[in-house]
Design a protein around this motif. Structure first.
Motif, mmCIF file in Angstrom:
data_model
loop_
_atom_site.group_PDB
_atom_site.id
_atom_site.type_symbol
_atom_site.label_atom_id
_atom_site.label_comp_id
_atom_site.label_asym_id
_atom_site.label_seq_id
_atom_site.Cartn_x
_atom_site.Cartn_y
_atom_site.Cartn_z
ATOM 1 N N LEU A 123 -13.415 6.760 -7.823
ATOM 2 C CA LEU A 123 -13.092 8.124 -8.250
ATOM 3 C C LEU A 123 -13.821 8.480 -9.532
ATOM 4 N N ARG A 124 -14.363 9.703 -9.554
ATOM 5 C CA ARG A 124 -15.046 10.214 -10.734
ATOM 6 C C ARG A 124 -14.638 11.659 -10.940
ATOM 7 N N PRO A 125 -13.851 11.970 -11.949
ATOM 8 C CA PRO A 125 -13.225 11.111 -12.961
ATOM 9 C C PRO A 125 -12.030 10.352 -12.365
ATOM 10 N N PRO A 126 -11.456 9.429 -13.122
ATOM 11 C CA PRO A 126 -10.385 8.590 -12.601
ATOM 12 C C PRO A 126 -9.165 9.343 -12.083
ATOM 13 N N THR A 127 -8.905 10.532 -12.598
ATOM 14 C CA THR A 127 -7.715 11.291 -12.183
ATOM 15 C C THR A 127 -8.070 12.490 -11.312
ATOM 16 N N VAL A 128 -9.174 12.404 -10.580
ATOM 17 C CA VAL A 128 -9.659 13.542 -9.799
ATOM 18 C C VAL A 128 -8.714 13.936 -8.661
ATOM 19 N N LEU A 129 -7.887 13.001 -8.174
ATOM 20 C CA LEU A 129 -6.973 13.374 -7.106
ATOM 21 C C LEU A 129 -5.632 12.679 -7.246
ATOM 22 N N GLU A 130 -4.642 13.258 -6.586
ATOM 23 C CA GLU A 130 -3.296 12.687 -6.565
ATOM 24 C C GLU A 130 -3.255 11.592 -5.499
ATOM 25 N N PHE A 131 -2.661 10.459 -5.826
ATOM 26 C CA PHE A 131 -2.637 9.315 -4.908
ATOM 27 C C PHE A 131 -1.559 9.480 -3.851
ATOM 28 N N THR A 132 -1.859 8.998 -2.651
ATOM 29 C CA THR A 132 -0.940 9.123 -1.520
ATOM 30 C C THR A 132 -0.776 7.789 -0.783
ATOM 31 N N PHE A 133 -0.686 6.700 -1.521
ATOM 32 C CA PHE A 133 -0.459 5.398 -0.901
ATOM 33 C C PHE A 133 0.977 5.312 -0.387
ATOM 34 N N ALA A 134 1.187 4.426 0.577
ATOM 35 C CA ALA A 134 2.532 4.047 1.032
ATOM 36 C C ALA A 134 3.407 5.246 1.353
ATOM 37 N N THR A 135 2.877 6.179 2.121
ATOM 38 C CA THR A 135 3.640 7.373 2.500
ATOM 39 C C THR A 135 4.077 7.317 3.960
ATOM 40 N N HIS A 136 3.870 6.184 4.600
ATOM 41 C CA HIS A 136 4.170 5.995 6.030
ATOM 42 C C HIS A 136 3.287 6.885 6.902
ATOM 43 N N ARG A 137 2.188 7.327 6.342
ATOM 44 C CA ARG A 137 1.146 8.047 7.067
ATOM 45 C C ARG A 137 -0.178 7.431 6.648
#
Length: 189
Positions: A123-137
């Protein structure tokens, strides 16, 4: 070069889905062995700024932990973040090189797991997107949607060393048969 963060559940909580075939001690040992492999591989790939992000206690939330780590490295001046999951025993330095190379094409690079999850992100920059790990999708597709929502067309990197994580008893049985270093866990195969 990117700052690397390796998200890792606390060892007592790691690899809970393997409880049917590994006791708590075995799960901790497996998680530690895979984490050690990932860290060595990252160093072999020439990366030196490496951190392990581990949640505290029983309330570990991967998205929260990774968000906290991304914000911290960005606040320290990092412009690029490489997240690599800790359970990638097939990972090699060529996989890391492929992620970094793909980062020349896009500010968001996604390494998709065999089950549609996300095993690495550049990722560039490190906070460019909201994380969506472990969402059962399938989080790889969700991360791609988030990237597109902020105007970035992501690049997918699909390589066996990045796709093959260890989540299920079948994954572990395959790993035991593939790698001599994991034969200590052969009683589950």
């Amino acid at each position: 070069m990117p700052v690397v963060v390796v998200p890792m559940k606390s060892l007592p909580l790691a690899k809970g889905r393997l409880a049917p075939v590994l006791d708590a001690s075995g799960r901790r040992a497996l998680a530690q062995k895979m984490l050690d492999h990932v860290l060595v591989t990252l160093r072999q790939a020439g990366l030196s700024s490496i951190r392990v992000a581990s949640g505290a206690g029983n309330d570990s939330d991967l998205n929260r932990d990774v968000t906290t780590a991304a914000r911290a490295v960005e606040a320290e001046g990092a412009t690029e973040l490489l997240l690599v999951m800790a359970d990638l025993p097939y990972l090699d330095s060529a996989d890391i090189a492929a992620l970094i190379e793909a980062g020349r094409e896009s500010a968001v690079v996604i390494a998709e797991a065999k089950d549609g999850g996300t095993n690495a992100l550049l990722l560039r920059p490190p906070t460019v997107l909201e994380f969506t790990f472990a969402t059962h999708r399938p989080s790889a597709a969700l991360h791609a949607e988030r990237a597109r929502a902020v105007g970035i067309e992501p690049v997918f990197v699909r390589r066996p060393g990045l796709a093959r994580d260890i989540d299920t008893p079948a994954d572990l049985a395959q790993l035991v048969s593939d790698h001599a270093a994991y034969h200590v866990f052969r009683h589950v195969a």
